[in-house]
Enzyme design. Structure first.
Site, PDB file in Angstrom:
ATOM      1  N   SER A 127       0.818  -1.172   0.098  1.00  0.00           N
ATOM      2  CA  SER A 127      -0.053  -0.133   0.040  1.00  0.00           C
ATOM      3  C   SER A 127       0.861   1.170   0.060  1.00  0.00           C
ATOM      4  CB  SER A 127      -0.857   0.081   1.368  1.00  0.00           C
ATOM      5  OG  SER A 127      -1.642   1.183   1.326  1.00  0.00           O
ATOM      6  N   LYS A 181      -4.618  -6.874   3.412  1.00  0.00           N
ATOM      7  CA  LYS A 181      -4.673  -5.758   2.439  1.00  0.00           C
ATOM      8  C   LYS A 181      -5.957  -5.300   1.888  1.00  0.00           C
ATOM      9  CE  LYS A 181      -2.955  -2.442  -0.201  1.00  0.00           C
ATOM     10  NZ  LYS A 181      -4.026  -2.320  -1.289  1.00  0.00           N
ATOM     11  N   HIS A 184      -7.528  -3.476   4.852  1.00  0.00           N
ATOM     12  CA  HIS A 184      -6.745  -2.367   4.550  1.00  0.00           C
ATOM     13  C   HIS A 184      -7.679  -1.291   3.865  1.00  0.00           C
ATOM     14  CE1 HIS A 184      -4.275   0.612   2.490  1.00  0.00           C
ATOM     15  NE2 HIS A 184      -3.773   1.189   3.798  1.00  0.00           N
ATOM     16  N   ASN A 185      -8.034  -1.981   2.717  1.00  0.00           N
ATOM     17  CA  ASN A 185      -8.544  -1.292   1.739  1.00  0.00           C
ATOM     18  C   ASN A 185     -10.287  -0.876   2.042  1.00  0.00           C
ATOM     19  OD1 ASN A 185      -6.420  -1.356   0.301  1.00  0.00           O
ATOM     20  ND2 ASN A 185      -7.324  -1.752  -1.615  1.00  0.00           N
ATOM     21  N   GLU A 188     -10.063   1.879   4.223  1.00  0.00           N
ATOM     22  CA  GLU A 188      -9.715   3.193   3.381  1.00  0.00           C
ATOM     23  C   GLU A 188     -11.052   3.610   2.676  1.00  0.00           C
ATOM     24  OE1 GLU A 188      -6.570   2.487   0.412  1.00  0.00           O
ATOM     25  OE2 GLU A 188      -7.850   2.981  -0.979  1.00  0.00           O
TER      26      GLU A 188
HETATM   27  C1  6PG Z   1      -3.067   1.472  -1.621  1.00  0.00           C
HETATM   28  C2  6PG Z   1      -4.659   1.646  -2.495  1.00  0.00           C
HETATM   29  C3  6PG Z   1      -4.355   0.878  -3.783  1.00  0.00           C
HETATM   30  C4  6PG Z   1      -5.390   1.314  -4.981  1.00  0.00           C
HETATM   31  C5  6PG Z   1      -6.888   1.136  -4.515  1.00  0.00           C
HETATM   32  C6  6PG Z   1      -7.928   1.959  -5.103  1.00  0.00           C
HETATM   33  O1  6PG Z   1      -3.201   0.992  -0.542  1.00  0.00           O
HETATM   34  O2  6PG Z   1      -2.292   1.749  -2.045  1.00  0.00           O
HETATM   35  O3  6PG Z   1      -5.406   1.190  -1.693  1.00  0.00           O
HETATM   36  O4  6PG Z   1      -4.454  -0.561  -3.450  1.00  0.00           O
HETATM   37  O5  6PG Z   1      -5.311   2.876  -4.781  1.00  0.00           O
HETATM   38  O6  6PG Z   1      -6.969  -0.183  -4.841  1.00  0.00           O
HETATM   39  O7  6PG Z   1      -9.307   1.321  -5.003  1.00  0.00           O
HETATM   40  P1  6PG Z   1     -10.485   1.445  -5.731  1.00  0.00           P
HETATM   41  O8  6PG Z   1     -10.216   1.857  -7.234  1.00  0.00           O
HETATM   42  O9  6PG Z   1     -11.437   0.444  -5.363  1.00  0.00           O
HETATM   43  O10 6PG Z   1     -10.899   2.773  -4.956  1.00  0.00           O
END
Ligand code: 6PG
Length: 468
Positions: A127, A181, A184-185, A188
């Site tokens: 990430s 991960k 984590h997302n 996010e």
């Molecule tokens: C990270 C981000 C990366 C990516 C996302 C965007 O941890 O660096 O999460 O993995 O930017 O996958 O996700 P979406 O396109 O689903 O918003």
């Protein structure tokens, strides 16, 4: 020359990650079928021990044994295709590292297949986007422990550091890295939606200009909300549009796209019976945002609510700051609760204190509060939910009145607040000794003879012929 580390896929992430590896003194080989990508990396290599090629055979010959090959290619079928292409040419003990956002079920399947063939495999969450890959990402590896030991020094060197500690640690067995991960997302998604809702309240009720929003987020980033997402939000509100007189934010279409990791988090949480309503709300809001044309028509038909304006912007900003902090904590609580249950159910053997620790730097959800979360799990590794921790109890109680006030104001003014209110209702439900779900049990028994338990019973089940 024999190289320490190989990378397949020299797109933005792969290229930057490999440059990072080379900058830390490891020799680094790259493979991409696109000659332009390979050539441009060779140009940039300069003094570094680094070489890129378009020829797989050459690439495989360049690597030290056992080979350490990382894949940073788009998640899905391409990963399988690359692995298939490699397999006939690999030796026992070679190591494949998938650094993309692969679904954890795919990772579990690939690990099983490869291990059966004597090839070691790590599913690794990375990430931090482009900048993270280049300067120091947060790295979440899972799978074969000996494989982790084999690349530990490289991954520690390239990862972000907080208090000189690397933002990488072995997460656990099997698909642990990609599961962590994914969550984590999910977190996010939740945090991004919470910030978006706060912005909506600032502009529509608070009457804040973009400059004022920029200043408020800048100020929040100096306090307990300090985080990467608050920091970039402040910057976004300072960005002028080069096509109009105004700010760029006002020119951006309000339809949010998604690649799927937030949805996967919600799906897995549903399967495991763990509530993550703020993450669900964030996924739902991306869905609702996509009905742009419908929203325009329905907006006309239903008319707009007259919105009251706030008398004191400073007081309102404090309320919003408290509400945002409260709901950030509750979003982490949901994600970590999911990890705790998934770890047990799937035998991942996660260490949540370590997880919070490596999320403190490099990744998208990095935030100052993660240090407190790390401490909460270090003190109680079996902590069921963050809201039960003494580290957070006092803080949540203090913030609660602001969250209630913000949700009330939004509701009265017809402003959607799905994520923020879900964080509040999640908390109110988890701390409620009694919920009205006794009625749901009665209804289930009424129409389906599904039985119920009694408060004064000892786990026995009962059925009633209702109304008779
Ligand atoms: C990270 C981000 C990366 C990516 C996302 C965007 O941890 O660096 O999460 O993995 O930017 O996958 O996700 P979406 O396109 O689903 O918003």
């Amino acid at each position: 020359m024999q190289y320490d580390f190989g990378m397949i896929g020299l797109g933005t992430m792969g290229r930057n990650f490999l440059l990072n590896v080379a900058d830390k003194g490891f020799s680094a080989a790259g493979l991409d079928l696109d000659p332009e990508k390979a050539a441009s990396l060779n140009e940039e290599a300069g003094h570094r021990k680094m070489q890129a090629t378009t020829d797989q055979a050459e690439f495989l010959q360049m690597l030290k044994s056992p080979r350490r090959i990382m894949l940073l290619v788009p998640a899905g079928k391409i990963v399988d295709k690359v692995i298939e292409g490699l397999l006939p040419h690999l030796d026992q003990g070679d190591l494949i590292i998938d650094g993309g956002n692969s679904h954890y079920n795919d990772t579990a399947r690939r690990a099983e297949n490869l291990n059966a063939k004597g090839i070691r495999f790590l599913g690794v969450g990375v990430s931090g986007g482009e900048e993270g890959a280049r300067r120091g990402p947060s790295i979440m590896p899972g799978g074969d422990f000996s494989a982790w030991e084999d690349v530990q020094s490289i991954l520690e060197a390239v990862s972000a550091k907080v208090d000189r500690e690397p933002c990488v640690a072995y997460m656990g067995k099997g698909a642990a890295g990609h599961y962590v991960k994914m969550v984590h997302n999910g977190i996010e998604y939740g945090m991004m939606q919470l910030i978006a809702e706060t912005y909506d309240l600032m502009r529509r009720i608070g009457g804040f200009s973009n400059e004022e929003i920029h200043e408020t987020f800048t100020q929040w980033n100096q306090g307990p909300l300090q985080s990467f997402l608050i920091e970039i939000t402040a910057t976004i509100f300072g960005q002028k549009d080069d096509k109009t007189e105004g700010h760029l934010i006002d020119a951006i279409l309000d339809k949010a796209k998604q690649k799927g990791t937030g949805k996967w988090t919600s799906q897995s949480a549903m399967d495991l019976g763990v509530p993550v309503p703020t993450i669900d709300a964030a996924v739902t809001m991306r869905g609702l945002s996509s009905f742009f044309d419908f929203r325009q028509e329905a907006g006309q038909k239903y008319g707009s609510f007259p919105t009251e304006s706030i008398e004191n912007k400073t007081t309102f900003a404090i309320q919003l700051e408290h509400a945002l902090l409260f709901s950030f904590i509750l979003t982490y609580a949901q994600g970590l609760h999911l990890l705790a249950v998934a770890s047990k159910e799937m035998g991942l053997e996660l260490n949540l204190s370590e997880t919070a620790k490596i999320w403190r730097g490099g990744c998208i959800i990095r935030a100052e509060i993660l240090e407190d979360i790390r401490q909460a799990y270090a003190a109680r590794p079996d902590l069921e939910n963050l809201i039960a921790s003494s580290v957070f109890r006092g803080r949540l109680k203090t913030l609660l009145s602001s969250v209630r006030a913000v949700v009330e104001t939004a509701t009265q003014n017809g402003i959607p607040l799905l994520a923020l209110s879900s964080a509040l209702h999640y908390f109110e439900s988890l701390r409620a000794p009694r919920l009205p779900l006794n009625l749901v049990q009665a209804q289930r028994d009424y129409f389906g003879a599904h039985t119920y338990e009694r408060l004064d019973g000892d786990g026995e089940t009962y059925h009633t012929e209702w109304g008779k």
